[in-house]
Design a protein around this motif. Sequence first.
Motif, PDB file in Angstrom:
ATOM      1  N   LEU A 312      -0.108   9.378   5.760  1.00  0.00           N
ATOM      2  CA  LEU A 312      -0.116   8.491   4.592  1.00  0.00           C
ATOM      3  C   LEU A 312       0.885   8.913   3.525  1.00  0.00           C
ATOM      4  O   LEU A 312       1.265   8.133   2.666  1.00  0.00           O
ATOM      5  CB  LEU A 312      -1.517   8.480   3.952  1.00  0.00           C
ATOM      6  CG  LEU A 312      -2.655   7.850   4.731  1.00  0.00           C
ATOM      7  CD1 LEU A 312      -3.969   8.052   3.980  1.00  0.00           C
ATOM      8  CD2 LEU A 312      -2.386   6.365   4.917  1.00  0.00           C
ATOM      9  N   CYS A 313       1.278  10.186   3.571  1.00  0.00           N
ATOM     10  CA  CYS A 313       2.044  10.730   2.439  1.00  0.00           C
ATOM     11  C   CYS A 313       3.516  10.312   2.484  1.00  0.00           C
ATOM     12  O   CYS A 313       4.189  10.489   3.491  1.00  0.00           O
ATOM     13  CB  CYS A 313       1.927  12.255   2.415  1.00  0.00           C
ATOM     14  SG  CYS A 313       2.797  12.988   1.036  1.00  0.00           S
ATOM     15  N   MET A 314       3.994   9.761   1.360  1.00  0.00           N
ATOM     16  CA  MET A 314       5.373   9.280   1.283  1.00  0.00           C
ATOM     17  C   MET A 314       6.249  10.254   0.493  1.00  0.00           C
ATOM     18  O   MET A 314       7.286   9.868  -0.042  1.00  0.00           O
ATOM     19  CB  MET A 314       5.415   7.921   0.556  1.00  0.00           C
ATOM     20  CG  MET A 314       4.356   6.933   0.970  1.00  0.00           C
ATOM     21  SD  MET A 314       4.638   6.355   2.643  1.00  0.00           S
ATOM     22  CE  MET A 314       5.977   5.226   2.352  1.00  0.00           C
ATOM     23  N   CYS A 328       3.534   4.628  -3.842  1.00  0.00           N
ATOM     24  CA  CYS A 328       2.873   5.128  -2.631  1.00  0.00           C
ATOM     25  C   CYS A 328       1.471   4.519  -2.549  1.00  0.00           C
ATOM     26  O   CYS A 328       0.711   4.609  -3.503  1.00  0.00           O
ATOM     27  CB  CYS A 328       2.781   6.650  -2.688  1.00  0.00           C
ATOM     28  SG  CYS A 328       1.670   7.331  -1.442  1.00  0.00           S
ATOM     29  N   ALA A 330      -1.158   5.456  -1.211  1.00  0.00           N
ATOM     30  CA  ALA A 330      -2.279   6.401  -1.342  1.00  0.00           C
ATOM     31  C   ALA A 330      -2.446   6.915  -2.771  1.00  0.00           C
ATOM     32  O   ALA A 330      -3.474   7.496  -3.119  1.00  0.00           O
ATOM     33  CB  ALA A 330      -2.065   7.582  -0.402  1.00  0.00           C
ATOM     34  N   PHE A 331      -1.450   6.656  -3.625  1.00  0.00           N
ATOM     35  CA  PHE A 331      -1.445   7.208  -4.995  1.00  0.00           C
ATOM     36  C   PHE A 331      -2.708   6.828  -5.764  1.00  0.00           C
ATOM     37  O   PHE A 331      -3.039   5.648  -5.907  1.00  0.00           O
ATOM     38  CB  PHE A 331      -0.212   6.706  -5.755  1.00  0.00           C
ATOM     39  CG  PHE A 331      -0.158   7.158  -7.193  1.00  0.00           C
ATOM     40  CD1 PHE A 331       0.308   8.421  -7.518  1.00  0.00           C
ATOM     41  CD2 PHE A 331      -0.595   6.326  -8.216  1.00  0.00           C
ATOM     42  CE1 PHE A 331       0.365   8.843  -8.852  1.00  0.00           C
ATOM     43  CE2 PHE A 331      -0.555   6.735  -9.546  1.00  0.00           C
ATOM     44  CZ  PHE A 331      -0.072   7.995  -9.865  1.00  0.00           C
ATOM     45  N   LEU A 341      -2.894  14.723  -0.757  1.00  0.00           N
ATOM     46  CA  LEU A 341      -2.378  14.603   0.609  1.00  0.00           C
ATOM     47  C   LEU A 341      -1.032  15.311   0.721  1.00  0.00           C
ATOM     48  O   LEU A 341      -0.634  15.726   1.793  1.00  0.00           O
ATOM     49  CB  LEU A 341      -2.224  13.124   0.981  1.00  0.00           C
ATOM     50  CG  LEU A 341      -3.523  12.312   1.025  1.00  0.00           C
ATOM     51  CD1 LEU A 341      -3.243  10.877   1.448  1.00  0.00           C
ATOM     52  CD2 LEU A 341      -4.523  12.946   1.996  1.00  0.00           C
ATOM     53  N   MET A 345       1.528  16.078  -5.280  1.00  0.00           N
ATOM     54  CA  MET A 345       0.382  15.718  -6.103  1.00  0.00           C
ATOM     55  C   MET A 345      -0.265  16.946  -6.755  1.00  0.00           C
ATOM     56  O   MET A 345      -1.023  16.809  -7.701  1.00  0.00           O
ATOM     57  CB  MET A 345      -0.657  14.969  -5.258  1.00  0.00           C
ATOM     58  CG  MET A 345      -1.836  14.405  -6.018  1.00  0.00           C
ATOM     59  SD  MET A 345      -1.408  13.389  -7.443  1.00  0.00           S
ATOM     60  CE  MET A 345      -1.579  11.728  -6.796  1.00  0.00           C
TER      61      MET A 345
END
Lengths: 362, 347
Positions: A312-314, A328, A330-331, A341, A345
């Motif tokens: 998921l991590c961009m 992103c 997931a942010f 993630l 972060m």
Amino acid sequence: MKYIDEYRNPRLARTLLEAIRRRVSRPWTIMEICGGQTHSIIRNGIDQLLPDTIELVHGPGCPVCVTPLESIERALLLASKKEVIFTSFGDMLRVPGSSRDLFMVRSEGGDVRVVFSPLDALQIARDNPSREVVFFAVGFETTAPANAMAVHQAAREGIGNFSILVSQVMVPPAMRAILRMPANRVQGFLAAGHVCAVMGYEQYLPLSAEFHVPIVPTGFEPVDLLAGILKTVELLEDSQPEVVNSYGRVVSREGNLAARGTIDKVFEVVDRQWRGVGLIPESGLGLRSEYAGFDAEKRFHLSHMSTEESPLCMSGSILQGVMKPDGCPAFGAECTPQHPLGATMVSSEGACAAYYNYHRNL
Amino acid sequence: MNILSACPAPLMQHETVQMAHGAGGRLSQELMQRVFMPHIQNAFLDILDDQAKLDLPPGKIAFTTDTYVVSPVFFPGGNIGELAINGTVNDLSVGGATPLYISTGFVLEEGLPLTELEAIVRSMAAAARRAGVMIVTGDTKVVGRGQCDRIFINTSGIGLIRNNTALSCRNLQLGDAVILSGTVGDHGMAIMTSREGLSFHSRITSDSAPLNAMIAAILDEVPSIHAMRDPTRGGVAATLNELASSSSVGIEIDEAAIPVKDDVRGAAELLGIDPLHVANEGKLVLVVAAHDAVKVLAVMRSSEQGRDAALIGRIVEEHPCMVVMQTALGSRRIIDLPPGEQLPRIC
Ligand code: SF4
């Protein structure tokens, strides 16, 4: 510490903002390389105050964020060893590996200690001759001199129980990689002031010439940043893709020659993986063969480790300025500082952390 | 048994805490006689029963407990002992209570020098005298080397709540003023910069202090204070966030109005830490109706603990449960809870 105030003076800042507004005639995209600058920009809301035509994108200059997952896994493995005292700067402790972080290793009984300098780690080695002391040597050109000095001193004193886990990276190769990307939108750079303080700004001259891009060494306080942005805008508007030093009180052309000498004595240029970005040729520093005995990877025979990033991590796109953290998916949802993630972060210089801490829902 | 009247047997003299000091025998008595009693003697403690029998005036009682595990034990501007007393005094006071009685529980690490223990006890006694509270009961345990970090202290306290006050974090009203009694981050930064391993040494001292006298003076003047908190762990940022969410209101603060000492700001900058996230041990955050703000500020500024008091913000309707800061440059940013342990950054 009074000197800081001058560079935070709101009146000066407003004058500079006004000058930027007057000077800008069309859209420009400028990258601040350094995560410390990203945080200062977001914390002070400089991005909110700039004219809409100037877009700031955030660069790969956060040492915690770009330390490859494999290095983190190695750190976790070493820190779990009974005989090892694992020493590190504080902000590496929260960085997630594939499944855990150094805090968890510490809670499981690993001897993980926060130090403020590699020389403190060396002192721990002197004080604990029956243990193995490993220092996690991460960072850019700013941490390299002290890390090199610690190894040099250990060698001179014949300290046999000290080693460093090296994940040392350099800024100019990363800028080159960004400029070479087909997706690159960066038209001008604010170069990290403290990196330039060590290495000088002369190392940016070839880059600027090759890619026709203005590069402006810049400090960290609001007034420094606005002055750097103004200078970059002026160079862009005047089609003058040059290196101009906007941080004269700290940065010189050749930098700190003694520090550069120490780096050269102990380290050599190597290819290095960047977390989220991948391999960047000649972008890192590794210990020279004379100092191989102080290389934790060799000392503990650490071979290749398989690692797994969150799909998921961009953060790779974010570190290269292609995407902003709030872009992103997931942010703030799957990814928060409590359940990160990616390293961006949790690091105190990470762009995702800056957006989460200061801008979320504003 | 009253050990003070016990016959003065020739006791063994030790330089450091021994396991036997906690075993209830002769050495335990020696510890009491030599280290504790000379400093914190009073009518309740002298009886040495298993409990203190207290006279309490009628009214509502406030009761609190906290455990102190600070490292280093001695830090610039104080030590763990006075911190333990001041902390409990302040926890009672911010609830509108007058602190009366305190209990102490010590966990001592084998090998702790008795001179250090005595210095800690002495400053606890002094802090209690200063705050006008009595240490009425206590307990001591000794654990082996490495099983605790030199000394841990638990203190509990009882206080009597003033009649005409109704302080609560849920009381915040739109338009209220937010007042801070002085500079932020002094205690936490004094601790951080005095830790082993930090390569720079600063002159920052802890702000550890009892707030009860100042708070009493404020409540005498303005009994209708809406809420008070002492912003300890998590700093002013955590306290403001707790207040905002308890009352489901927004808090807006003004960066330029927040007092920060130059040294603290410089050290925070170097370590990459926000002073608003750093612990305080002698500061007060207070929320009051806007029309009473001037009166409160005047009372605070006339007391030693509130000399640098400032109006730092107000309660707003927008962004409920969130704290937002107007920066000195004129932009806005969130003030969030600190992410966890405060970790100095790399570069
Ligand atoms: S928000 Fe989280 S998941 Fe998204 S890029 Fe940043 S660190 Fe990775």
